[in-house]
Write a protein that holds these residues in place. Structure first.
Motif: not given
Length: 154
Positions: A35-47, A49-57, A60-63
């Motif tokens: 969860q901390l990693r998610v916050l770090m990722l989205i704080s530096t990437r303004q654009e 979305n859930v699918n983009g986050l799934a790719e970064l992590l 799958v998008p549901s996770s």
């Protein structure tokens, strides 16, 4: 000073030690590392979305969506409609999340500084030069290897 027999292994060991120092500073949070990693990722990437986050992590998008649900429930993440395309939902850290990340960054900086303070000044300077050189080399384009036999004999 001689070059170690396996410089790459020595650097890897040093990186593992650095990660341990950083993780120790982060362990005071009640937030799981993912969860901390998610916050770090989205704080530096303004654009993001859930699918983009799934790719970064690399999940799958549901996770990724379930991770976002948990962060949203704790008040650390908001889902907002993209003003350019209202069908698109963006992920944004809340002010509380940004404060948490700032506090974490400061704790990590202090933890690294405590280790540096135990090193002689000259070694600190040498480390800085080595890290700058490493970063430059890592960001340079990798030269293409010529596999063409004609090019090798020319």
């Amino acid at each position: 000073m001689e070059r170690p027999a396996d410089l790459a292994a020595a650097i890897n060991a040093a990186a593992e030690t650095l990660i341990a120092v950083l993780d120790s500073a982060a362990s005071r949070h009640q937030l799981p590392p993912t969860q901390l990693r998610v916050l770090m990722l989205i704080s530096t990437r303004q654009e993001t979305n859930v699918n983009g986050l799934a790719e970064l992590l690399d999940v799958v998008p549901s996770s990724a969506s379930r991770l976002c649900d948990r962060l949203e429930a704790t008040g650390l993440l908001r889902r907002v409609a993209d003003p350019r395309d209202r069908r698109e939902v963006r992920l944004l850290p809340t002010p509380a999340a940004l404060t948490l990340l700032e506090e974490l960054a400061e704790r990590r900086r202090r933890a690294v500084q405590a280790v540096l303070d135990r090193m002689p000044t000259r070694m600190q300077h040498d480390l800085l030069l080595a890290l700058v050189g490493f970063a430059r080399a890592a960001t340079q384009p990798v030269p293409e290897q010529q596999n063409d036999a004609a090019a090798q004999t020319a």
